[in-house]
Design an enzyme around this catalytic site. Structure first.
Site, PDB file in Angstrom:
ATOM      1  N   ASP A 195      -8.384  14.415  24.421  1.00  0.00           N
ATOM      2  CA  ASP A 195      -7.613  14.889  25.577  1.00  0.00           C
ATOM      3  C   ASP A 195      -6.248  15.306  25.054  1.00  0.00           C
ATOM      4  OD1 ASP A 195      -6.570  15.305  28.252  1.00  0.00           O
ATOM      5  OD2 ASP A 195      -8.126  13.932  28.948  1.00  0.00           O
ATOM      6  N   LYS A 204     -15.168  28.014  37.906  1.00  0.00           N
ATOM      7  CA  LYS A 204     -16.447  27.294  37.811  1.00  0.00           C
ATOM      8  C   LYS A 204     -17.626  28.259  37.947  1.00  0.00           C
ATOM      9  CE  LYS A 204     -15.085  23.168  36.914  1.00  0.00           C
ATOM     10  NZ  LYS A 204     -15.253  22.687  35.541  1.00  0.00           N
ATOM     11  N   LEU A 244     -13.810  11.598  35.304  1.00  0.00           N
ATOM     12  CA  LEU A 244     -15.206  11.436  34.868  1.00  0.00           C
ATOM     13  C   LEU A 244     -15.310  11.031  33.406  1.00  0.00           C
ATOM     14  CD1 LEU A 244     -18.297  11.901  35.266  1.00  0.00           C
ATOM     15  CD2 LEU A 244     -17.873  14.333  34.825  1.00  0.00           C
ATOM     16  N   TYR A 256      -9.787  27.538  40.722  1.00  0.00           N
ATOM     17  CA  TYR A 256     -10.700  26.548  40.141  1.00  0.00           C
ATOM     18  C   TYR A 256     -12.159  26.953  40.421  1.00  0.00           C
ATOM     19  CZ  TYR A 256     -13.041  21.936  39.871  1.00  0.00           C
ATOM     20  OH  TYR A 256     -13.882  20.900  39.603  1.00  0.00           O
TER      21      TYR A 256
HETATM   22  N1  SER Z   1     -13.285  17.206  43.075  1.00  0.00           N
HETATM   23  C1  SER Z   1     -12.932  18.559  42.800  1.00  0.00           C
HETATM   24  C2  SER Z   1     -11.712  18.951  43.504  1.00  0.00           C
HETATM   25  O1  SER Z   1     -11.468  18.427  44.565  1.00  0.00           O
HETATM   26  C3  SER Z   1     -14.047  19.478  43.204  1.00  0.00           C
HETATM   27  O2  SER Z   1     -14.888  19.640  42.136  1.00  0.00           O
HETATM   28  O3  SER Z   1     -11.011  19.810  43.043  1.00  0.00           O
END
Ligand code: SER
Length: 323
Positions: free
Chosen positions: A36, A147, A15, A143
């Site tokens: 980065d 989040k 992104l 993950y």
């Molecule tokens: N695109 C991400 C992933 O697959 C999900 O936010 O980990």
């Protein structure tokens, strides 16, 4: 008012690069600092770049000071599939870096912070169809836990310190410009490249695995629209559901076959299937539509045409429409 100076962390990710270029177009090249852990050659040659590991708060502080940063788009994070291979370090990287960004935002009274959340913040017992903004959220990847926790920290800094933190729960993001790394939705990018390169693809998710997805131009526009929306419109300070389309691997394959009838797909689900099965199949994003007029522009067919055309151009192949 002071001119904005914008720092993007994780700017060489899927992104970051495209969002950074869009921000350069609005604010000027010198107003956007890409950062980065290392520079990628996907960045525009004239991009201002700093090596930055956002888990190191003093390094972050130096860059904020050097460029008199007023806004941070904090995109640096380890994604879902890679995160499962290194749970504790993923937690540390994702959370330390977010808290460093929020703290510098508070200390330096930055104008705005952007933090991306994800469909991964939901979990196995979340209702899967048309998943609501406020619902059961028991994520089962590191993950996803990072989040959901990040959303709560974002809200905390807003409520306690008045820091203007804004966030979106992205679906899987699809782009031909910068590739994703270590995600569960990555198949929806790989499939287009393999269609052009090999006219076939072996998918790591099963054929009827529906997931919410979005084409990158919509994601970039949505992010900037959220960040530029009037302060009073942003009533949701955790993260907004953001929707565009929802499809399965079988449906993407069919969309590709409309343009390349000889394209074939096989299925070999792996460990990522369990992650995908724990996520929503489609999202209700009416809150974003109501509060700041979110409106996606790309559906599966329009995105597929654009992806195939551009990947063929990039790889120097001819896209032949056979009928
Ligand atoms: N695109 C991400 C992933 O697959 C999900 O936010 O980990």
């Amino acid at each position: 008012m002071k001119k904005d100076s914008i720092l993007i962390t994780g700017a060489c990710g899927q992104l970051g690069t495209e969002l950074g270029i869009a921000l350069q177009n609005i604010h000027g090249n010198n107003a956007v600092i890409f950062s980065d852990i290392r520079r990628s050659d996907q960045l525009p040659p004239d991009a201002l770049f700093e090596n930055l590991d956002t888990t190191q708060s003093q390094d972050l502080a130096k860059i904020v000071e050097k460029y008199q940063i007023t806004q941070i788009y904090h995109l640096a994070a380890i994604l879902s599939a890679k995160g499962e291979q290194m749970p504790l370090s993923t937690w540390k990287i994702n959370m330390d870096s977010l808290l460093n960004v929020l703290e510098i935002g508070r200390e330096k009274k930055l104008n705005k912070i952007y933090f991306p959340s994800s469909i991964a913040a939901f979990g196995t017992n979340t209702p899967k169809e048309n998943t609501q903004q406020d619902t059961i959220m028991h994520p089962n990847t590191v993950y996803g836990i990072s989040k959901l926790t990040g959303e709560l920290w974002a809200q905390y800094y807003f409520q306690k310190y008045g820091l203007d933190v804004r966030s979106l729960r992205y679906p899987g993001l699809i782009s031909y410009k910068t590739l994703p790394g270590g995600g569960t939705t990555d198949y929806a990018v790989d499939i287009y490249f393999k269609a052009i390169q090999e006219n076939q693809y072996t998918c790591f998710l099963s054929e009827n695995t529906y997931l919410p997805m979005m084409y990158m131009p919509d994601a970039v526009r949505g992010t900037i629209e959220l960040m530029e929306a009037e302060y009073d419109k942003i009533q949701t300070r955790t993260a907004y559901n953001l929707g565009a389309m929802s499809f399965s691997p079988k449906e993407v394959a069919q969309a590709i076959q409309k343009l390349q009838p000889a394209f074939s797909i096989q299925y070999a689900p792996d460990h990522r299937q369990a992650i995908a099965d724990s996520w929503p199949r489609s999202l209700d994003d009416s809150r974003a539509r109501q509060e700041w007029q979110w409106q996606p522009q790309y559906d599966l067919n329009r995105m597929t045409e654009d992806m195939l055309k551009n990947i063929a151009l990039q790889l120097g192949k001819t896209l032949i429409k056979q009928s």
